[in-house]
Design a protein around this motif. Structure first.
Motif, PDB file in Angstrom:
ATOM      1  N   ALA A 150       0.840  -1.202   0.000  1.00  0.00           N
ATOM      2  CA  ALA A 150       0.000   0.000   0.000  1.00  0.00           C
ATOM      3  C   ALA A 150       0.871   1.248   0.000  1.00  0.00           C
ATOM      4  CB  ALA A 150      -0.932  -0.005   1.204  1.00  0.00           C
ATOM      5  N   ALA A 151       1.963   1.228   0.779  1.00  0.00           N
ATOM      6  CA  ALA A 151       2.883   2.365   0.803  1.00  0.00           C
ATOM      7  C   ALA A 151       3.592   2.524  -0.540  1.00  0.00           C
ATOM      8  CB  ALA A 151       3.903   2.189   1.926  1.00  0.00           C
ATOM      9  N   ALA A 204      -3.149   6.355   0.510  1.00  0.00           N
ATOM     10  CA  ALA A 204      -3.423   6.666   1.908  1.00  0.00           C
ATOM     11  C   ALA A 204      -3.795   5.363   2.602  1.00  0.00           C
ATOM     12  CB  ALA A 204      -4.553   7.682   2.011  1.00  0.00           C
ATOM     13  N   ILE A 205      -3.461   5.254   3.883  1.00  0.00           N
ATOM     14  CA  ILE A 205      -3.684   4.006   4.611  1.00  0.00           C
ATOM     15  C   ILE A 205      -4.429   4.315   5.907  1.00  0.00           C
ATOM     16  CG2 ILE A 205      -2.610   1.975   5.650  1.00  0.00           C
ATOM     17  CD1 ILE A 205      -0.112   2.583   3.941  1.00  0.00           C
ATOM     18  N   CYS A 206      -5.469   3.552   6.173  1.00  0.00           N
ATOM     19  CA  CYS A 206      -6.191   3.643   7.443  1.00  0.00           C
ATOM     20  C   CYS A 206      -5.906   2.373   8.230  1.00  0.00           C
ATOM     21  CB  CYS A 206      -7.689   3.799   7.188  1.00  0.00           C
ATOM     22  SG  CYS A 206      -8.670   3.939   8.696  1.00  0.00           S
ATOM     23  N   THR A 241       8.352   5.447   2.276  1.00  0.00           N
ATOM     24  CA  THR A 241       7.852   6.815   2.094  1.00  0.00           C
ATOM     25  C   THR A 241       8.690   7.892   2.749  1.00  0.00           C
ATOM     26  OG1 THR A 241       6.509   6.804   4.117  1.00  0.00           O
ATOM     27  CG2 THR A 241       5.501   5.870   2.124  1.00  0.00           C
ATOM     28  N   GLY A 242       9.544   7.539   3.706  1.00  0.00           N
ATOM     29  CA  GLY A 242      10.176   8.555   4.527  1.00  0.00           C
ATOM     30  C   GLY A 242       9.278   8.908   5.699  1.00  0.00           C
ATOM     31  N   GLY A 243       9.807   9.729   6.620  1.00  0.00           N
ATOM     32  CA  GLY A 243       9.099   9.982   7.869  1.00  0.00           C
ATOM     33  C   GLY A 243       8.234  11.212   7.936  1.00  0.00           C
ATOM     34  N   GLY A 268      -1.187   9.469   5.416  1.00  0.00           N
ATOM     35  CA  GLY A 268      -1.470  10.095   4.134  1.00  0.00           C
ATOM     36  C   GLY A 268      -0.617   9.563   3.004  1.00  0.00           C
ATOM     37  N   ASN A 269      -0.971   9.954   1.784  1.00  0.00           N
ATOM     38  CA  ASN A 269      -0.107   9.647   0.634  1.00  0.00           C
ATOM     39  C   ASN A 269       0.826  10.828   0.387  1.00  0.00           C
ATOM     40  OD1 ASN A 269      -1.501  11.604  -0.874  1.00  0.00           O
ATOM     41  ND2 ASN A 269      -2.677  10.120  -2.052  1.00  0.00           N
ATOM     42  N   SER A 270       1.537  10.803  -0.724  1.00  0.00           N
ATOM     43  CA  SER A 270       2.545  11.841  -0.972  1.00  0.00           C
ATOM     44  C   SER A 270       1.933  13.226  -1.173  1.00  0.00           C
ATOM     45  CB  SER A 270       3.386  11.474  -2.199  1.00  0.00           C
ATOM     46  OG  SER A 270       2.570  11.365  -3.351  1.00  0.00           O
TER      47      SER A 270
END
Length: 246
Positions: free
Chosen positions: A150-151, A156-158, A182-184, A223-225
């Motif tokens: 998913a990342a 976006a992930i719930c 994704t980074g922090g 969230g996503n990017s």
């Protein structure tokens, strides 16, 4: 044909229960459910008859509902949120095949991804994944794979069931997996005790999220990017502005 309903009761507050769910529950003779959810409903519908079982007695709970429905009672099996999202709808339909005189009907409810998302703003405005961090029924290796993919897909992930006494470090593990892709600095959000006493939200970064202590009544959003923090809210844009302003 005897009717048994599987009802999603939403986050817990009567105002967040759908009209259909309330109507069905008011019409039923018996309400069956997990102890915590039954106690919430007793405050809303105190005159109903209830049967309850503790956690990990899901099969027994479903059989109670089906057996009572076979006797001609109008029965509702209740779940928090939506009955089809980590709820009892699937199990009721599976077991219902052994009770040919019963017809199982699923009544939708408002799941935490939606109710918690509304409190935070619009964290799931584009494609998203919902992943439970509970490894009671799903091996952690499978959960890790789902989080990573998913990342990698920039969704976006719930996150449901982010922590418990036995899984105190699972949210940190999940954040570390996502951060590898994704980074922090991803914008994240926490929705606490949705629809109940102590309700609240927090917007923070993925790096900060990994150090937070949460409980089973917390829903986590990553969230996503493109996700942004805006005025204390969490917004994942769909892209409408780019189209309309082109």
């Amino acid at each position: 044909m005897n009717q048994v309903y599987v009802v999603g009761m939403g986050p817990g507050g009567p105002e967040q229960m759908t009209g259909q769910a309330r109507q069905v529950l008011e019409a039923c003779d018996l309400i069956v459910g997990y102890t915590v959810y039954v106690e919430l409903l007793k405050e809303i519908l105190p005159d109903k008859t209830y049967r309850e079982t503790p956690m990990r007695r899901e099969v027994e709970r479903c059989r109670i509902a089906l057996e009572e429905a076979q006797k001609g009672r109008r029965v509702a099996m209740v779940c928090s949120g939506d009955a089809g999202v980590y709820g009892m709808a699937g199990l009721m339909l599976e077991l219902g095949e052994g009770y040919p005189g019963c017809q199982v009907e699923v009544v939708p409810g408002v799941t935490a991804a939606l109710s918690g998302g509304a409190l935070l703003g619009a964290p799931l405005g584009h494609d998203f994944a919902v992943v439970s961090l509970s490894d009671l029924l799903t091996p952690w290796e499978v959960i890790e794979k789902r989080l990573r993919f998913a990342a990698m897909a920039d969704m976006a992930i719930c996150l449901y069931n982010p922590s418990s006494k036995k899984r105190a470090g699972y949210l940190k593990r999940a954040c570390n997996i996502i951060m590898e892709e994704t980074g922090g600095e991803r914008v994240c959000g926490l929705a606490y005790s949705i629809g109940r006493e102590g309700q609240g939200v927090e917007v923070l970064t993925l790096k900060e999220l990994g150090g937070r202590q949460v409980d089973m009544f917390t829903t986590v959003f990553v969230g996503n990017s493109q996700t942004r923090a805006m005025g204390g809210k969490m917004v994942t844009p769909r892209g409408y502005r780019g189209v309309s302003e082109a």
